[in-house]
Design a protein around this motif. Structure first.
Motif, short mmCIF file in Angstrom:
data_model
loop_
_atom_site.label_atom_id
_atom_site.label_comp_id
_atom_site.label_asym_id
_atom_site.label_seq_id
_atom_site.Cartn_x
_atom_site.Cartn_y
_atom_site.Cartn_z
N LEU A 135 0.83 -1.21 0.00
CA LEU A 135 0.00 0.00 0.00
C LEU A 135 0.86 1.26 0.00
O LEU A 135 0.53 2.26 -0.67
N ALA A 136 1.97 1.22 0.74
CA ALA A 136 2.88 2.38 0.80
C ALA A 136 3.49 2.63 -0.57
O ALA A 136 3.63 3.79 -1.01
N ALA A 137 3.87 1.54 -1.26
CA ALA A 137 4.47 1.69 -2.60
C ALA A 137 3.48 2.30 -3.58
O ALA A 137 3.86 3.02 -4.51
N ALA A 138 2.19 2.01 -3.38
CA ALA A 138 1.15 2.56 -4.26
C ALA A 138 0.66 3.92 -3.78
O ALA A 138 -0.25 4.51 -4.38
N GLY A 139 1.25 4.41 -2.65
CA GLY A 139 0.85 5.71 -2.13
C GLY A 139 -0.54 5.72 -1.55
O GLY A 139 -1.22 6.75 -1.57
N GLN A 140 -0.97 4.60 -1.02
CA GLN A 140 -2.34 4.47 -0.52
C GLN A 140 -2.41 4.29 1.00
O GLN A 140 -3.41 3.79 1.51
N LEU A 141 -1.37 4.68 1.71
CA LEU A 141 -1.37 4.52 3.17
C LEU A 141 -2.09 5.68 3.85
O LEU A 141 -1.68 6.84 3.73
N PRO B 43 -3.36 7.74 7.36
CA PRO B 43 -2.62 8.02 8.60
C PRO B 43 -2.69 6.88 9.61
O PRO B 43 -1.71 6.57 10.28
N ASP B 44 -3.87 6.24 9.77
CA ASP B 44 -3.97 5.16 10.74
C ASP B 44 -3.17 3.93 10.31
O ASP B 44 -2.60 3.21 11.12
N LYS B 45 -3.06 3.71 8.98
CA LYS B 45 -2.26 2.61 8.47
C LYS B 45 -0.76 2.91 8.68
O LYS B 45 0.04 1.99 8.91
N VAL B 46 -0.39 4.17 8.58
CA VAL B 46 1.01 4.55 8.85
C VAL B 46 1.37 4.23 10.30
O VAL B 46 2.42 3.67 10.59
N ALA B 47 0.46 4.59 11.21
CA ALA B 47 0.69 4.30 12.64
C ALA B 47 0.78 2.80 12.88
O ALA B 47 1.64 2.32 13.65
N MET B 48 -0.10 2.04 12.20
CA MET B 48 -0.07 0.58 12.35
C MET B 48 1.25 0.00 11.84
O MET B 48 1.82 -0.91 12.43
N ARG B 49 1.73 0.56 10.72
CA ARG B 49 2.99 0.07 10.14
C ARG B 49 4.16 0.31 11.09
O ARG B 49 5.03 -0.56 11.28
N ILE B 50 4.18 1.48 11.72
CA ILE B 50 5.25 1.80 12.68
C ILE B 50 5.20 0.85 13.88
O ILE B 50 6.22 0.32 14.33
N LYS B 51 3.99 0.63 14.36
CA LYS B 51 3.81 -0.26 15.52
C LYS B 51 4.23 -1.69 15.19
O LYS B 51 4.90 -2.36 15.98
N LEU B 52 3.85 -2.18 14.00
CA LEU B 52 4.20 -3.55 13.61
C LEU B 52 5.70 -3.71 13.44
O LEU B 52 6.27 -4.76 13.76
N ASN B 53 6.36 -2.70 12.91
CA ASN B 53 7.83 -2.77 12.77
C ASN B 53 8.51 -2.86 14.13
O ASN B 53 9.48 -3.60 14.31
N HIS B 54 7.95 -2.09 15.08
CA HIS B 54 8.50 -2.13 16.44
C HIS B 54 8.26 -3.51 17.07
O HIS B 54 9.17 -4.10 17.70
#
Length: 469
Positions: A376-382, A384-395
């Motif tokens: 989704l990030a590569a397609a530019g479709q993230l 704000p809540d998905k961005v937060a989820m991505r950060i949390k999952l990486n952690h």
């Protein structure tokens, strides 16, 4: 005012109490025309040596109007009473005179009838009691001026029994050992290293937590707990109870655990039999008759080679060796015997493998979710809540990786210790039956048919059976 025909002391009598703490005036031998001046009364008192505590207000009233005081003994002086000194005393850290056995009341108002007896535990060198000095008291003074001496308080004295020492100033006593404080006959203070119950551990005794050795001359009934910093010796039996000792535990009549008993010793556990119980010993578990449907963990050896010497059902774990006359039975009851590694390490390995499985599954789920978010990030479709989820999952992924690495390293460490089991062995004096399982280190052997008089040990990476005579 009429002149008096006689001296004043003819009309006015001065007297004192036996303790000379009061002086009295009595007017008699007179009539209504009697009068007297305050100065005359004061001089009369001095002539009788009444010099302390004089009530001059009273004298003034008498001088102004003596008639109301005719033929009455009036107090006109009060001495100062001596105050005797207070007796010395001894303040103990426990109330040694309170022999009441009351159950413990819990915070919610309920009552725990098993918490009845509170032992007076002390450690070596701990203060037991302090002496409070007597006081001299305050002297008094008679109405005639003499000093009335106070009686000094009586000093308290320590009455020392066994294992108690006193400091150089004789102001405090201390325990010479770990144990419990007991006041015996003649009020002697002792510290005993052994707490003895002349009967059962039941509701009249309650749970026991003692700093020394506990001896029970009866049974330990269901639901009760004994904790001892020394040894525990039970001359009767143990039912569905809990026993824990830093030293050894010896049970003469055996354990009938009802799947609730827990017995744990810092050294050895010795019992005639064990049934439906969990027993742990840092060193050896020694059983003369039988171990049935129980979990046994021994740091060194489990020895059950008496005349019966039966182990059937449950799991037996020993760091070095298990010796038994018979293992299992003709009904193929599952009986597991594990040797070659400390029981706690083998059990830790089982727990770690479970943790590893759960973490690995969670990590796989996180990877799949991250892969989708990366697309989704590569397609530019993230959003704000998905961005937060991505950060949390990486952690979370980073944390999981660190935990997985630590668990794998610990598993490898334990497995390496499992390899070092060449001296571990299981010795069967009579027969081992089908349904039994022998585990040495990381190797397992299932018994299908009964075999007799042999020893199981590691040989060239496998469990071998060696017959003996």
């Amino acid at each position: 005012m009429n002149e008096r025909s006689m001296p004043l002391d003819y009309y006015v009598t001065i007297s004192t109490s036996d303790d000379k703490l009061s002086a009295y005036l009595l007017i008699s031998n007179t009539n209504d025309s009697f009068s007297v001046k305050i100065g005359e009364l004061e001089e009369l008192l001095k002539s009788h040596s009444i010099i302390h505590g004089v009530d001059r207000t009273q004298l003034v009233q008498i001088a102004s109007d003596p008639k109301p005081y005719f033929f009455q003994k009036v107090t006109i002086a009060r001495g100062t009473k001596a105050i005797d000194g207070l007796n010395g005393s001894i303040k103990y850290i426990y109330d040694l005179d309170n022999e009441d056995k009351r159950p413990l009341e819990l915070e919610d108002g309920k009552v725990d009838f098993k918490q009845v007896l509170s032992l007076h535990n002390v450690k070596k060198g701990q203060l037991i009691g302090q002496r409070i000095l007597a006081t001299e008291g305050n002297p008094g003074r008679a109405v005639t001026g003499e000093v009335i001496f106070a009686k000094a308080g009586k000093e308290a004295r320590f009455k020392i029994g066994k294992n108690v020492i006193m400091d150089a100033d004789r102001m405090a006593i201390y325990s010479a050992i770990d144990g419990m404080i007991v006041k015996t006959d003649r009020d002697k203070i002792n510290v005993f290293p052994i707490y003895e119950i002349n009967g059962d551990v039941d509701y009249s005794v309650g749970h026991i937590d003692f700093i020394g050795t506990v001896v029970v001359r009866g049974n330990v009934l269901p639901g009760f707990k004994i904790r001892a910093a020394g040894d525990i010796r039970v001359l009767g039996g143990v039912e569905a109870a809990e026993l824990e000792a830093d030293g050894s535990i010896e049970i003469s009549a055996g354990i009938v655990g009802q799947s609730k008993a827990k017995v744990k010793a810092g050294k050895n556990v010795k019992s005639s039999f064990i049934q439906d119980a969990v027993v742990e010993a840092s060193e050896d578990v020694i059983v003369s008759q039988s171990i049935m449907h129980s979990t046994i963990r021994a740091g060194r050896t489990v020895n059950c080679n008496g005349s019966k010497g039966l182990i059937v059902g449950g799991t037996i774990q020993a760091g070095e060796k298990v010796v038994a006359r018979t293992i299992g039975n003709s009904m193929a009851t599952v009986t597991v015997v594990e040797v070659g590694v400390l029981p706690e390490l083998r059990n830790e390995l089982i727990h770690l493998r479970g943790q590893l499985k759960v973490l690995s599954e969670n990590s796989d789920k996180s990877d799949k979710a991250l892969s989708l978010l990366d697309q989704l990030a590569a397609a530019g479709q993230l959003s704000p809540d998905k961005v937060a989820m991505r950060i949390k999952l990486n952690h979370t992924k980073k944390q999981a990786f660190e935990e997985l690495t630590a668990i794998r390293e610990r598993i490898l460490e334990i497995e390496k210790s499992l390899e070092d089991s060449e001296h571990a062995k299981v010795q069967v004096i009579s027969t081992i039956y089908g349904g039994a399982k022998v585990v040495i280190g990381r190797y397992t052997k299932f018994i299908k048919d009964p075999v007799s008089r042999l020893m199981f040990q590691l040989n060239d990476g496998d469990i071998s059976m060696v017959a003996f005579k």
